[in-house]
Design a protein around this motif. Structure first.
Motif, PDB file in Angstrom:
ATOM      1  N   ALA A 191       0.879  -1.231   0.151  1.00  0.00           N
ATOM      2  CA  ALA A 191      -0.058   0.012   0.068  1.00  0.00           C
ATOM      3  C   ALA A 191       0.934   1.328   0.035  1.00  0.00           C
ATOM      4  O   ALA A 191       1.984   1.453   0.693  1.00  0.00           O
ATOM      5  CB  ALA A 191      -0.906   0.140   1.437  1.00  0.00           C
ATOM      6  N   LYS A 192       0.367   2.325  -0.723  1.00  0.00           N
ATOM      7  CA  LYS A 192       1.056   3.737  -0.694  1.00  0.00           C
ATOM      8  C   LYS A 192       0.857   4.303   0.604  1.00  0.00           C
ATOM      9  O   LYS A 192      -0.116   4.106   1.534  1.00  0.00           O
ATOM     10  CB  LYS A 192       0.550   4.712  -1.649  1.00  0.00           C
ATOM     11  CG  LYS A 192       0.415   4.105  -2.930  1.00  0.00           C
ATOM     12  CD  LYS A 192      -0.173   5.122  -4.195  1.00  0.00           C
ATOM     13  CE  LYS A 192       0.033   4.580  -5.465  1.00  0.00           C
ATOM     14  NZ  LYS A 192      -0.921   5.348  -6.290  1.00  0.00           N
ATOM     15  N   GLU A 193       2.019   5.075   1.268  1.00  0.00           N
ATOM     16  CA  GLU A 193       2.006   5.476   2.549  1.00  0.00           C
ATOM     17  C   GLU A 193       1.036   6.818   2.550  1.00  0.00           C
ATOM     18  O   GLU A 193       1.223   7.478   1.540  1.00  0.00           O
ATOM     19  CB  GLU A 193       3.473   5.933   2.735  1.00  0.00           C
ATOM     20  CG  GLU A 193       3.526   6.738   4.189  1.00  0.00           C
ATOM     21  CD  GLU A 193       4.848   6.889   4.566  1.00  0.00           C
ATOM     22  OE1 GLU A 193       5.174   7.402   5.677  1.00  0.00           O
ATOM     23  OE2 GLU A 193       5.863   6.408   3.830  1.00  0.00           O
ATOM     24  N   ALA A 194       0.171   7.099   3.622  1.00  0.00           N
ATOM     25  CA  ALA A 194      -0.602   8.043   3.617  1.00  0.00           C
ATOM     26  C   ALA A 194       0.085   9.137   4.384  1.00  0.00           C
ATOM     27  O   ALA A 194       0.742   9.017   5.209  1.00  0.00           O
ATOM     28  CB  ALA A 194      -1.871   7.619   4.164  1.00  0.00           C
ATOM     29  N   PRO A 195      -0.318  10.410   4.032  1.00  0.00           N
ATOM     30  CA  PRO A 195       0.349  11.545   4.682  1.00  0.00           C
ATOM     31  C   PRO A 195      -0.286  11.540   6.069  1.00  0.00           C
ATOM     32  O   PRO A 195      -1.459  11.206   6.198  1.00  0.00           O
ATOM     33  CB  PRO A 195      -0.173  12.492   3.602  1.00  0.00           C
ATOM     34  CG  PRO A 195      -1.180  12.267   2.895  1.00  0.00           C
ATOM     35  CD  PRO A 195      -1.183  10.620   2.852  1.00  0.00           C
ATOM     36  N   SER A 196       0.443  12.408   6.830  1.00  0.00           N
ATOM     37  CA  SER A 196      -0.380  12.676   8.138  1.00  0.00           C
ATOM     38  C   SER A 196      -1.182  13.478   8.118  1.00  0.00           C
ATOM     39  O   SER A 196      -1.252  14.364   7.246  1.00  0.00           O
ATOM     40  CB  SER A 196       0.999  13.031   9.229  1.00  0.00           C
ATOM     41  OG  SER A 196       1.446  14.510   8.713  1.00  0.00           O
ATOM     42  N   LEU A 197      -2.042  13.846   9.320  1.00  0.00           N
ATOM     43  CA  LEU A 197      -3.286  14.620   9.207  1.00  0.00           C
ATOM     44  C   LEU A 197      -2.785  16.073   9.331  1.00  0.00           C
ATOM     45  O   LEU A 197      -3.354  16.901   8.487  1.00  0.00           O
ATOM     46  CB  LEU A 197      -3.938  14.503  10.633  1.00  0.00           C
ATOM     47  CG  LEU A 197      -5.514  15.395  10.539  1.00  0.00           C
ATOM     48  CD1 LEU A 197      -6.352  14.864   9.352  1.00  0.00           C
ATOM     49  CD2 LEU A 197      -6.255  14.870  11.830  1.00  0.00           C
ATOM     50  N   ALA A 198      -1.786  16.493   9.764  1.00  0.00           N
ATOM     51  CA  ALA A 198      -1.077  17.752   9.910  1.00  0.00           C
ATOM     52  C   ALA A 198      -0.456  18.145   8.379  1.00  0.00           C
ATOM     53  O   ALA A 198      -0.829  19.167   8.240  1.00  0.00           O
ATOM     54  CB  ALA A 198       0.189  17.653  10.821  1.00  0.00           C
ATOM     55  N   GLN A 199       0.148  16.960   7.892  1.00  0.00           N
ATOM     56  CA  GLN A 199       0.482  17.438   6.425  1.00  0.00           C
ATOM     57  C   GLN A 199      -0.679  17.607   5.611  1.00  0.00           C
ATOM     58  O   GLN A 199      -0.355  18.397   4.559  1.00  0.00           O
ATOM     59  CB  GLN A 199       1.319  16.277   6.033  1.00  0.00           C
ATOM     60  CG  GLN A 199       1.940  16.617   4.623  1.00  0.00           C
ATOM     61  CD  GLN A 199       3.090  17.566   4.620  1.00  0.00           C
ATOM     62  OE1 GLN A 199       3.943  17.663   5.556  1.00  0.00           O
ATOM     63  NE2 GLN A 199       2.935  18.656   3.865  1.00  0.00           N
ATOM     64  N   VAL A 200      -1.576  17.235   5.760  1.00  0.00           N
ATOM     65  CA  VAL A 200      -2.998  17.192   4.927  1.00  0.00           C
ATOM     66  C   VAL A 200      -3.370  18.684   5.116  1.00  0.00           C
ATOM     67  O   VAL A 200      -3.834  19.327   4.104  1.00  0.00           O
ATOM     68  CB  VAL A 200      -4.222  16.467   5.168  1.00  0.00           C
ATOM     69  CG1 VAL A 200      -5.594  16.703   4.742  1.00  0.00           C
ATOM     70  CG2 VAL A 200      -3.659  14.741   5.022  1.00  0.00           C
ATOM     71  N   PHE A 201      -3.439  19.119   6.217  1.00  0.00           N
ATOM     72  CA  PHE A 201      -3.916  20.671   6.514  1.00  0.00           C
ATOM     73  C   PHE A 201      -2.936  21.569   5.819  1.00  0.00           C
ATOM     74  O   PHE A 201      -3.249  22.542   5.465  1.00  0.00           O
ATOM     75  CB  PHE A 201      -3.926  20.703   8.180  1.00  0.00           C
ATOM     76  CG  PHE A 201      -5.163  20.204   8.753  1.00  0.00           C
ATOM     77  CD1 PHE A 201      -6.443  20.606   8.288  1.00  0.00           C
ATOM     78  CD2 PHE A 201      -5.248  19.340   9.607  1.00  0.00           C
ATOM     79  CE1 PHE A 201      -7.606  20.037   8.739  1.00  0.00           C
ATOM     80  CE2 PHE A 201      -6.250  18.704  10.137  1.00  0.00           C
ATOM     81  CZ  PHE A 201      -7.618  19.088   9.857  1.00  0.00           C
ATOM     82  N   ILE A 202      -1.658  21.166   6.011  1.00  0.00           N
ATOM     83  CA  ILE A 202      -0.545  22.113   5.430  1.00  0.00           C
ATOM     84  C   ILE A 202      -0.724  22.212   3.984  1.00  0.00           C
ATOM     85  O   ILE A 202      -0.860  23.099   3.287  1.00  0.00           O
ATOM     86  CB  ILE A 202       1.046  21.533   5.923  1.00  0.00           C
ATOM     87  CG1 ILE A 202       1.117  21.778   7.183  1.00  0.00           C
ATOM     88  CG2 ILE A 202       2.013  22.311   4.890  1.00  0.00           C
ATOM     89  CD1 ILE A 202       2.527  21.270   7.719  1.00  0.00           C
ATOM     90  N   ASP A 203      -1.188  21.041   3.095  1.00  0.00           N
ATOM     91  CA  ASP A 203      -1.119  20.703   1.779  1.00  0.00           C
ATOM     92  C   ASP A 203      -2.615  21.260   1.316  1.00  0.00           C
ATOM     93  O   ASP A 203      -2.822  21.520  -0.085  1.00  0.00           O
ATOM     94  CB  ASP A 203      -1.037  19.370   1.442  1.00  0.00           C
ATOM     95  CG  ASP A 203       0.425  18.818   1.631  1.00  0.00           C
ATOM     96  OD1 ASP A 203       1.301  19.706   1.824  1.00  0.00           O
ATOM     97  OD2 ASP A 203       0.348  17.716   1.701  1.00  0.00           O
ATOM     98  N   ILE A 216     -10.505  12.153   6.464  1.00  0.00           N
ATOM     99  CA  ILE A 216      -9.853  13.421   6.266  1.00  0.00           C
ATOM    100  C   ILE A 216      -8.499  13.219   5.886  1.00  0.00           C
ATOM    101  O   ILE A 216      -7.889  13.835   4.954  1.00  0.00           O
ATOM    102  CB  ILE A 216     -10.243  14.298   7.367  1.00  0.00           C
ATOM    103  CG1 ILE A 216     -11.563  14.721   7.667  1.00  0.00           C
ATOM    104  CG2 ILE A 216      -9.419  15.644   7.130  1.00  0.00           C
ATOM    105  CD1 ILE A 216     -12.236  15.590   8.669  1.00  0.00           C
ATOM    106  N   GLY A 217      -7.703  12.592   6.617  1.00  0.00           N
ATOM    107  CA  GLY A 217      -6.353  12.527   6.470  1.00  0.00           C
ATOM    108  C   GLY A 217      -5.732  12.130   5.368  1.00  0.00           C
ATOM    109  O   GLY A 217      -4.540  12.331   4.801  1.00  0.00           O
ATOM    110  N   THR A 218      -6.677  11.092   4.401  1.00  0.00           N
ATOM    111  CA  THR A 218      -6.293  10.692   3.208  1.00  0.00           C
ATOM    112  C   THR A 218      -7.036  11.352   2.028  1.00  0.00           C
ATOM    113  O   THR A 218      -7.009  10.740   1.080  1.00  0.00           O
ATOM    114  CB  THR A 218      -6.388   9.066   3.240  1.00  0.00           C
ATOM    115  OG1 THR A 218      -7.799   8.852   3.517  1.00  0.00           O
ATOM    116  CG2 THR A 218      -5.618   8.372   4.312  1.00  0.00           C
TER     117      THR A 218
END
Length: 451
Positions: A139-151, A359-361
């Motif tokens: 599986a591909k690695e999911a970004p962290s929730l913090a990174q999602v908000f930044i992005d 939300i995180g992914t």
């Protein structure tokens, strides 16, 4: 063209879907033995009728249809959100809209996965399988929730539009709409332009809706030619259970929430969702279906554009009810298949992880499998187990998308009603929006659209 006037859009889409499934299964059965009886040896080259139709006409027609829908997503979301935001009298209203929409999406996701786990524990779809982890899945690695908000905040909005990063497009459109509303006379002039653009884009959506029966036919014919029907039989209990929970969520949970929170008639709501759910089922993409979803919410359900332009794109990005149902059943199935006992706290962790991960992914390709991998790792189950269910996931993904789209419109209705941005007359009118579904290609200048 005369036949199109006699038959409604829903009927034509269903006919295209039925014919596509029939043709696809015909090719599938002919080649099921591993041979190709439709290949003609012409000496210099071998002409395959199956490849000509399936890999040629059906594949090209289906891909063009999906690409055409996706083509409208970014301009439609941007223009519609700018118009909606600019029309708000109080920009602080955005905070309320966001809180209500995100809260409802998380609530329905939590209900979905809880229902799925509960029914899976009762039915026990994986008991007796006695499998070992001898299959591979990465599986591909999911970004962290913090990174999602930044992005969420684009460094280059044009690049975000080009890549179809919907969260970044939503944020930029909101900021642009607020700036437009605060720009006085200049903003009013530009707002008029965006309003006109919105009308034109929605007319493009109508044109594509009229071509949908042909696109749906190609998609279904291609899918059912290549899908492995044998594996569905082997995983029939898992497949049937996921399908059953999806139907329960769409036909019971959503109507109950709609009735409780708005008092609206669920039967009318479900009837008006037909076209959008058929689009979602055939394309298997909430983003590709978004133009039709937004038109359904505004033209048929009566949600004002200032609400729907925000809740629909947000829902297409973070609403993962259908995926959560798959995760709940799949977690129980894989645990039982590999003879791993999970505790009550493990299942509670699955519910929490899957709900927050919705939300995180958000916006990550292959989001369903990424989220499932995160859930399995959280409770110590072998991620390789995902490979067991991939074979039937394509058909389930189509149904999941239809459920997600239904949830997007349900939340839009609830938020719109609570904000008094809802037209009950449109909702209760059975003919609302249907007049906009037909296009007279012979008289292009005879069908002007009001803003």
């Amino acid at each position: 063209m005369t036949s199109n006037k006699k038959l409604g859009l829903t009927t034509r889409i269903l006919i295209g879907m039925g014919l596509g499934i029939t043709v696809g299964m015909f090719f599938n059965l002919l080649t099921d033995s591993g041979q190709n009886p439709l290949a003609l040896d012409l000496g210099v080259f071998t002409f395959s009728v199956k490849e000509f139709f399936v890999d040629g006409i059906f594949n090209i027609g289906g891909q063009i249809f999906v690409s055409s829908l996706k083509m409208l997503v970014v301009p439609m979301v941007f223009v519609s959100l700018v118009c909606g935001t600019c029309s708000l009298n109080d920009t602080s209203k955005l905070g309320r809209l966001g809180g209500k929409a995100v809260g409802l999406y998380l609530l329905t996701t939590a209900i979905a996965i809880t229902t799925a786990i509960t029914l899976a524990l009762i039915v026990s779809p994986g008991v007796g399988a006695n499998l070992t982890a001898d299959v591979n899945f990465t599986a591909k690695e999911a970004p962290s929730l913090a990174q999602v908000f930044i992005d969420m905040f684009p460094t280059n909005p044009i690049d975000a539009m080009a890549k179809g990063n919907m969260l970044q497009v939503i944020v930029f459109a909101l900021l642009f709409g607020i700036a437009l509303a605060l720009s006085g006379t200049t903003g009013e002039r530009l707002n008029t332009l965006f309003s006109d653009l919105n009308v034109v884009i929605m007319k493009l959506v109508t044109i594509l809706m009229n071509l949908a029966p042909y696109g749906v036919f190609c998609l279904m014919a291609k899918l059912f030619t290549t899908i492995g029907l044998g594996i569905i039989i082997k995983l029939s209990l898992y497949f049937g259970l996921v399908l059953a929970v999806l139907f329960i969520h769409a036909l019971v949970v959503y109507p109950v929430l709609l009735k409780m929170l708005t008092g609206l008639n669920p039967a009318i709501f479900l009837k008006k969702m037909k076209d959008a759910t058929l689009f979602a089922f055939s394309t298997s993409s909430s983003n590709a279906t978004m133009p039709v979803t937004l038109e359904t919410a505004t033209k048929k359900l009566g949600v004002k554009n200032s609400i729907a332009s925000f809740t629909v794109p947000l829902g297409a990005t973070i609403n993962m009810d259908g995926t959560a149902i798959m995760q709940g059943v799949a977690t129980v199935f894989i645990a039982q298949a590999f003879n791993v006992d999970l505790t009550v706290s493990d299942y509670l962790m699955v519910i929490l992880t899957a709900t927050l991960a919705s939300i995180g992914t958000a916006g990550v390709p292959g989001v369903g499998l990424i989220m499932l991998a995160m859930v399995l790792q959280q409770v110590g189950l072998p991620v390789e187990g995902i490979a067991l269910i991939i074979g039937v996931d394509r058909l389930l993904d189509m149904t999941r998308t239809a459920v997600n789209v239904t949830g997007d419109c349900m939340v839009s209705c609830i938020v719109g009603k609570s904000e008094k941005e809802f037209d009950a007359n449109v909702f209760n009118n059975p003919a609302a929006g249907t007049e906009a579904e037909s296009v007279d290609f012979h008289h292009l200048h005879g069908s002007s659209e009001k803003a």
